[in-house]
Write a protein that holds these residues in place. Structure first.
Motif, PDB file in Angstrom:
ATOM      1  N   LEU A  64      46.953 -28.747  17.680  1.00 32.71           N
ATOM      2  CA  LEU A  64      46.212 -28.122  18.449  1.00 32.71           C
ATOM      3  C   LEU A  64      45.174 -27.259  17.779  1.00 32.71           C
ATOM      4  O   LEU A  64      45.620 -26.300  16.839  1.00 32.71           O
ATOM      5  N   GLN A 122      51.423 -24.192  26.030  1.00 32.24           N
ATOM      6  CA  GLN A 122      51.186 -25.066  25.007  1.00 32.24           C
ATOM      7  C   GLN A 122      51.318 -26.459  25.885  1.00 32.24           C
ATOM      8  O   GLN A 122      50.640 -27.306  25.212  1.00 32.24           O
ATOM      9  N   ARG A 123      51.965 -26.819  26.608  1.00 29.41           N
ATOM     10  CA  ARG A 123      51.996 -28.133  27.250  1.00 29.41           C
ATOM     11  C   ARG A 123      50.818 -28.438  27.913  1.00 29.41           C
ATOM     12  O   ARG A 123      50.116 -29.577  28.038  1.00 29.41           O
ATOM     13  N   LYS A 150      47.895 -29.302  25.589  1.00 29.26           N
ATOM     14  CA  LYS A 150      47.976 -30.491  24.897  1.00 29.26           C
ATOM     15  C   LYS A 150      47.446 -31.510  26.042  1.00 29.26           C
ATOM     16  O   LYS A 150      46.390 -32.612  25.687  1.00 29.26           O
ATOM     17  N   LYS A 151      47.838 -31.285  27.442  1.00 29.47           N
ATOM     18  CA  LYS A 151      47.083 -32.334  28.407  1.00 29.47           C
ATOM     19  C   LYS A 151      45.599 -32.133  28.633  1.00 29.47           C
ATOM     20  O   LYS A 151      44.981 -32.985  28.655  1.00 29.47           O
TER      21      LYS A 151
END
Length: 501
Positions: A20, A362-363, A366-367
């Motif tokens: 990322l 963080q999730r 990513k999306k």
């Protein structure tokens, strides 16, 4: 002077270890705190956290000994608590003075000044010959070290990337909270074995030792960058969305420039004036408090201040008087009941706050990266709900068990539950407002949180016990729980109306 890294065309976006983009993007300068090796970041965070802890300890270490203190000065125990109440209120002003100074001349000299004032004023408190002299010394003792609270959140933002700040800010808020929880344990034993004056001698020793450590090892973290500017109303993730990402290039984790010993010594200079910042009169009060105009600061700050007052300070200030009256505790047992209950609650609360919200963000990143969208900062606020439930639950438990004089274990559990919730609220709101929404003015936001929280707590010492004696502690703490729930409603609106930024 601080070295300004001019914007230059970067050959590619810099990534973290999981692929990322780093937010913010670091410069190529080894003086950039984002490029510090992790060991130095952790050492810096540890020193700052200890300074914050000592600042909180300065204020509340005397709490278990208020009954003893009141006997020496021939005053009522409730009146004896006023010296702590006033110190809490005055501590709201310290960051308003020293934080602008730190912006112009560096974080390092500001921290050292805080510790020096803390050492001298603690010696004055220990030698006070009258209650009036003690209050004067306590005012100075609270004013100086408390300024470090306004700097701590800014230091976290200086040295950590966006995805690391939840845990780091959690350490900051945990030490800010637990400094006041450790102090009753220390103060209880010290007051019983050596007298209440030695509570302040202990504070003077800790401030002095920390001054020496920071003089030798605390690096400067101020660095002027303009390669990814953030606007006050903007989202800290905007630069991630706007980054030029070439999908044809392989993703290689960023390797920062090596930190040499010469560079480290350079960051240990005592005085590091800014090349672009000059102190102005409005910097001291108007500028930092102007952040209250943003709902993303005002709503979390008010909620934080109310929970800080009722679920931490309010409980601490009532324990010595009520536990001595109901359970016949001495200073040591008062300190243990106070400190251990709140300490355990805060530690467990932080385990459910910083790491969890970092994982949530963080999730979401990513999306969002796949969809080329911006991550709403309000994702982090979803982690506040456990705290919003446990704060009023703990207050009710404490109030009812105190009123009906159950076993002392009952109110101790109530304190732990309330502080568990407060730590979650503190960690989430600090990170959301300081790091996610207004990272370029994180110090000003931290000052707003501290200012409102301390002013709110200032009043508690004057009415918490008298109100409970008059209407019953079960009803007084029910009122406090209702106030906490009411102040949470604006935070809920932020979750659904984050565009107010």
């Amino acid at each position: 002077m601080i070295f300004l890294e001019q914007s230059i065309a970067q050959p590619r976006v810099k990534y973290d270890n999981i692929g990322l983009p780093l937010v913010p993007q670091p410069t190529k300068s080894p003086l950039d705190p984002l490029n510090y090796p992790m060991w130095l970041k952790l050492v810096t965070l540890a020193q700052v956290a200890l300074i914050i802890c000592i600042a909180a300890l300065n204020v509340t270490i005397i709490n278990p000994a208020v009954v003893t203190l009141s006997k020496e000065f021939h005053i009522e125990p409730v009146v004896a608590t006023y010296q702590t109440t006033i110190a809490i209120g005055v501590s709201a002003l310290g960051p308003l003075v020293l934080t602008p100074f730190a912006d112009a001349y560096g974080r390092r000299p500001a921290y050292l000044i805080c510790l020096l004032i803390g050492t001298i004023s603690a010696v004055g408190s220990a030698n006070a010959k009258s209650f009036g002299a003690l209050i004067f010394a306590r005012v100075i003792n609270a004013f100086g070290p408390s300024a470090a609270v306004g700097l701590g959140a800014g230091t976290v933002v200086d040295i950590f990337y966006f995805h690391q700040r939840g845990k780091a800010m959690g350490v900051f808020t945990l030490m800010l909270t637990n400094g006041g929880h450790i102090s009753p344990i220390v103060g209880g034993y010290v007051a019983k074995s050596m007298g209440w004056r030695w509570c302040f001698w202990v504070g003077a020793f800790l401030n002095g030792v920390m001054f020496i450590i920071c003089m030798a090892f605390l690096p400067e973290t101020m660095f002027e960058r303009d390669n990814c500017k953030q606007i006050n109303e903007g989202n800290s993730m905007e630069c991630e969305k706007g980054s030029e990402i070439d999908s044809n290039l392989p993703i290689v984790p960023y390797t920062p420039p090596k930190m040499t010993f010469a560079t480290y010594l350079r960051r240990l200079r005592l005085w590091t004036p800014s090349s672009s910042r000059r102190l102005e009169g409005r910097d001291f009060f108007i500028k930092p408090l102007s952040m209250f105009q943003y709902p993303t600061v005002a709503f979390p700050a008010i909620y934080y201040g109310v929970t800080y007052g009722y679920a931490s300070i309010g409980l601490s200030q009532t324990v010595a008087t009520l536990f001595t009256r109901i359970y016949k505790f001495d200073t040591v047992r008062d300190g243990l009941a106070n400190g251990i209950s709140l300490l355990v609650g805060a530690i467990l609360g932080e385990m459910c706050a910083g790491p969890v919200t970092d994982l949530m963000m963080q999730r979401a990143r990513k999306k969002a990266l796949v969809r080329n969208t911006v991550v709403p900062s309000e994702i982090r606020l979803l982690g506040i709900y456990p705290g919003a439930v446990t704060v009023p639950a703990g207050l009710l438990m404490y109030g009812f068990t105190i009123h009906y004089a159950t076993s002392f274990i009952g109110p101790c559990i109530g304190m732990a539950v309330a502080c568990f919730g407060y730590q979650i609220v503190s960690s989430v709101t600090f990170t959301y407002s300081c790091s996610d929404c207004h990272q370029s003015r994180s110090k000003d936001v931290s000052v707003c949180f501290h200012f409102f929280g301390r002013l709110f707590a200032l009043s508690l010492g004057f009415y918490s016990i008298p109100l409970g004696d008059k209407i019953g502690f079960q009803w007084s703490f029910t009122i406090y729980a209702i106030i906490c729930v009411t102040c949470f409603i604006p935070v809920v609106t932020l979750i659904f109306k984050g565009k107010w930024r």
